[in-house]
Design an enzyme around this catalytic site. Structure first.
Site, PDB file in Angstrom:
ATOM      1  N   GLY A  39      33.455  47.086  49.501  1.00  0.00           N
ATOM      2  CA  GLY A  39      34.266  46.361  48.517  1.00  0.00           C
ATOM      3  C   GLY A  39      33.922  46.766  47.105  1.00  0.00           C
ATOM      4  O   GLY A  39      34.471  47.730  46.565  1.00  0.00           O
ATOM      5  N   HIS A 124      21.979  39.856  47.827  1.00  0.00           N
ATOM      6  CA  HIS A 124      22.088  38.480  47.366  1.00  0.00           C
ATOM      7  C   HIS A 124      21.260  37.628  48.312  1.00  0.00           C
ATOM      8  O   HIS A 124      21.243  37.885  49.528  1.00  0.00           O
ATOM      9  CB  HIS A 124      23.569  38.058  47.426  1.00  0.00           C
ATOM     10  CG  HIS A 124      23.931  36.903  46.536  1.00  0.00           C
ATOM     11  ND1 HIS A 124      23.094  36.372  45.599  1.00  0.00           N
ATOM     12  CD2 HIS A 124      25.077  36.182  46.450  1.00  0.00           C
ATOM     13  CE1 HIS A 124      23.712  35.385  44.958  1.00  0.00           C
ATOM     14  NE2 HIS A 124      24.922  35.243  45.475  1.00  0.00           N
ATOM     15  N   SER A 270      27.095  38.931   7.538  1.00  0.00           N
ATOM     16  CA  SER A 270      26.898  38.400   6.184  1.00  0.00           C
ATOM     17  C   SER A 270      25.885  37.260   6.193  1.00  0.00           C
ATOM     18  O   SER A 270      25.674  36.595   7.214  1.00  0.00           O
ATOM     19  CB  SER A 270      28.230  37.889   5.636  1.00  0.00           C
ATOM     20  OG  SER A 270      28.653  36.770   6.397  1.00  0.00           O
TER      21      SER A 270
HETATM   22  N1  LIG Z   1      30.551  42.345  43.442  1.00  0.00           N
HETATM   23  C1  LIG Z   1      29.400  42.710  42.893  1.00  0.00           C
HETATM   24  O1  LIG Z   1      29.343  43.593  42.048  1.00  0.00           O
HETATM   25  C2  LIG Z   1      28.109  42.065  43.324  1.00  0.00           C
HETATM   26  C3  LIG Z   1      27.950  41.593  44.602  1.00  0.00           C
HETATM   27  N2  LIG Z   1      26.717  41.207  45.049  1.00  0.00           N
HETATM   28  C4  LIG Z   1      26.548  40.798  46.422  1.00  0.00           C
HETATM   29  O2  LIG Z   1      26.810  41.922  47.244  1.00  0.00           O
HETATM   30  C5  LIG Z   1      27.427  41.519  48.470  1.00  0.00           C
HETATM   31  C6  LIG Z   1      28.779  42.207  48.617  1.00  0.00           C
HETATM   32  O3  LIG Z   1      29.625  41.703  47.609  1.00  0.00           O
HETATM   33  P1  LIG Z   1      30.991  42.441  47.197  1.00  0.00           P
HETATM   34  O4  LIG Z   1      30.764  43.891  47.123  1.00  0.00           O
HETATM   35  O5  LIG Z   1      31.479  41.718  45.994  1.00  0.00           O
HETATM   36  O6  LIG Z   1      31.902  42.087  48.458  1.00  0.00           O
HETATM   37  P2  LIG Z   1      33.510  42.158  48.573  1.00  0.00           P
HETATM   38  O7  LIG Z   1      34.084  40.810  48.331  1.00  0.00           O
HETATM   39  O8  LIG Z   1      33.990  43.275  47.744  1.00  0.00           O
HETATM   40  O9  LIG Z   1      33.686  42.454  50.122  1.00  0.00           O
HETATM   41  C7  LIG Z   1      33.091  43.579  50.738  1.00  0.00           C
HETATM   42  C8  LIG Z   1      33.825  43.962  51.986  1.00  0.00           C
HETATM   43  O10 LIG Z   1      33.881  42.902  52.915  1.00  0.00           O
HETATM   44  C9  LIG Z   1      34.982  43.156  53.760  1.00  0.00           C
HETATM   45  N3  LIG Z   1      35.374  41.918  54.417  1.00  0.00           N
HETATM   46  C10 LIG Z   1      35.843  40.779  53.845  1.00  0.00           C
HETATM   47  N4  LIG Z   1      36.082  39.844  54.798  1.00  0.00           N
HETATM   48  C11 LIG Z   1      35.751  40.414  55.980  1.00  0.00           C
HETATM   49  C12 LIG Z   1      35.743  39.948  57.327  1.00  0.00           C
HETATM   50  N5  LIG Z   1      36.118  38.713  57.645  1.00  0.00           N
HETATM   51  N6  LIG Z   1      35.348  40.816  58.284  1.00  0.00           N
HETATM   52  C13 LIG Z   1      34.949  42.057  57.977  1.00  0.00           C
HETATM   53  N7  LIG Z   1      34.911  42.537  56.727  1.00  0.00           N
HETATM   54  C14 LIG Z   1      35.310  41.726  55.747  1.00  0.00           C
HETATM   55  C15 LIG Z   1      36.054  43.697  52.826  1.00  0.00           C
HETATM   56  O11 LIG Z   1      36.867  44.593  53.546  1.00  0.00           O
HETATM   57  C16 LIG Z   1      35.257  44.398  51.750  1.00  0.00           C
HETATM   58  O12 LIG Z   1      35.290  45.781  51.895  1.00  0.00           O
HETATM   59  C17 LIG Z   1      27.500  39.990  48.382  1.00  0.00           C
HETATM   60  O13 LIG Z   1      26.319  39.486  48.963  1.00  0.00           O
HETATM   61  C18 LIG Z   1      27.520  39.722  46.891  1.00  0.00           C
HETATM   62  O14 LIG Z   1      27.067  38.438  46.522  1.00  0.00           O
HETATM   63  C19 LIG Z   1      25.611  41.279  44.242  1.00  0.00           C
HETATM   64  C20 LIG Z   1      25.712  41.730  42.956  1.00  0.00           C
HETATM   65  C21 LIG Z   1      26.994  42.053  42.378  1.00  0.00           C
HETATM   66 MG   LIG Z   2      26.501  36.913  42.180  1.00  0.00          MG
END
Ligand SMILES: NC(=O)C1=CN([C@@H]2O[C@H](COP(=O)(O)OP(=O)(O)OC[C@H]3O[C@@H](n4cnc5c(N)ncnc54)[C@H](O)[C@@H]3O)[C@@H](O)[C@H]2O)C=CC1
Ligand SMILES: [Mg+2]
Ligand SMILES: CC(=O)[C@](C)(O)C(=O)O
Ligand SMILES: [Mg+2]
Length: 348
Positions: A39, A124, A270
């Site tokens: 994602g 996380h 300023s």
């Molecule tokens: N978004 C960010 O930049 C940050 C995220 N995190 C952590 O990293 C982890 C990943 O977060 P993101 O990258 O934001 O995740 P995201 O919301 O982008 O989702 C990642 C993937 O999960 C898949 N997905 C969603 N529902 C699904 C399901 N039911 N079954 C199978 N696959 C499914 C999607 O296809 C997507 O590719 C989380 O723990 C988040 O808290 C930590 C720091 C920053």
């Molecule tokens: Mg967060």
């Protein structure tokens, strides 16, 4: 580890100088790192690791936009890109980078493949800390580790490409192999961290949820809305209200804060501005502090986690989130913002 004095408190941090990429590559040379989820964090971490010479595969649902993105980014179906279960089976280190709600849904499918000696890696502390709500309870014979880049996966990737780095926190929840720490730090360096500071799963999730709901995302929009709407009600034009609320902050003043601190930014404004800012900052602090206290409480009790689980587990959660983002986007303030961005000379 380097001892660094953070405003009077000495903490140990890990920098690239003491744990260079070559050492990370050595630690990870026998590992297959399976990045599950493509994602926002998935692409940043997977691509950075791959370009840092780590053996990376991706696990992602087929027939999804994220699968196509992984293909477009160079991951090859059947070679380096697999359905989730297959990737978890092949991986020795499993980077569990599905959305926090999806991690709960998919957990029963991947758990059987988390065999002795593997490492389960999170970005996380959510799933493990709120285990009573997530049911994510890893087997005892695997390492359970965390590297949490403190910023968007998009920034992690951009900074890597610029030869810079995003800071990350790290934590070890379970060390079954005796190699958990080396694995963690090696992964932290390989994903492109600028430096690493230690935390626990619980501290990471409490501070992270507070930060994103507070000054990083929620509170900042709330402050913008409050000030923009007062300026508009008092007869100021949208361009003036937007410039004086947002554009000047992001384009002119925040870069100065980033570079050299708040006092440096103040010093470059300023004396009129300095006098007023120094007088008013305490009123804002006192007005907002009770809200931050409520927020932390809501995080610590698990209320925030539960709300996130409940809403983001709905089949249409993406559509609903997008509708709320669309509401923001179409608000007068952010429409004015779009016009203002267009007018930046570099965007012409
Ligand atoms: N978004 C960010 O930049 C940050 C995220 N995190 C952590 O990293 C982890 C990943 O977060 P993101 O990258 O934001 O995740 P995201 O919301 O982008 O989702 C990642 C993937 O999960 C898949 N997905 C969603 N529902 C699904 C399901 N039911 N079954 C199978 N696959 C499914 C999607 O296809 C997507 O590719 C989380 O723990 C988040 O808290 C930590 C720091 C920053
Ligand atoms: Mg967060
Ligand atoms: C980007 C980040 O670190 C956040 C705001 O905590 C998140 O996306 O969850
Ligand atoms: Mg964060």
């Amino acid at each position: 580890m380097a001892k660094i004095n953070f405003g009077g408190t000495v903490e140990e941090v890990i920098m690239r100088e003491e744990f260079p990429l070559s050492k990370a590559q050595e630690v990870l040379k026998e590992e297959t790192v399976a990045v599950i989820g493509y994602g926002v964090q998935g692409p940043g971490q997977a691509l950075n690791m791959k370009e840092n010479g780590v053996n990376v595969i991706v696990g992602q649902r087929q027939n999804s936009a994220s699968w196509d993105k992984a293909v477009a980014d160079g991951f090859v179906p059947g070679e380096t890109l697999f359905p989730i279960e297959e990737a978890v089976q092949k991986g020795t280190i499993i980077c569990y980078l599905l959305s926090d709600a999806a991690q709960i849904a998919v957990w029963p499918q991947i758990k059987p493949y988390l065999t002795a000696g593997k490492a389960l890696y999170f970005s996380h502390g959510f799933g493990v800390t709120y285990k009573d709500r997530t049911n994510i309870i890893p087997p005892a014979d695997i390492d359970v580790i965390l590297v949490a880049p403190k910023g968007s996966g998009t920034s992690l990737r951009r900074l890597f490409l610029e030869g810079r780095g995003l800071n990350s926190s790290y934590a070890i929840h379970q060390d079954a192999t005796g190699r958990a720490k080396d694995r963690t730090i090696a992964l932290g360096i390989a994903v492109g961290s600028g430096y690493l500071f230690e935390t626990t799963f619980e501290k990471e999730v409490y501070s992270d949820l507070t930060g994103e709901r507070g000054s990083l995302m929620g509170a900042i929009q709330g402050l913008f809305e409050a000030q923009y709407s007062v300026l508009r009600e008092k007869g100021h034009t949208p361009s003036e209200a937007f410039n004086e609320t947002v554009e000047e902050l992001t384009q002119s003043l925040m870069p100065l804060v980033a570079e050299n601190g708040m006092d440096w930014m103040y010093a470059n404004c300023s004396t009129t501005a300095q006098r007023g800012a120094l007088d008013w900052k305490d009123k804002f602090r006192d007005a907002v502090r009770p809200v931050v206290e409520d927020l932390y409480e809501s995080v610590a009790t698990g209320e925030e986690a539960q709300r996130s689980i409940d809403t983001n587990s709905q089949p249409d959660y993406r559509i609903k989130l997008e509708a709320e983002l669309e509401e923001l986007r179409s608000s007068e303030m952010w429409q004015a913002g779009a016009a203002v961005r267009q007018l930046r000379p570099e965007n012409k």
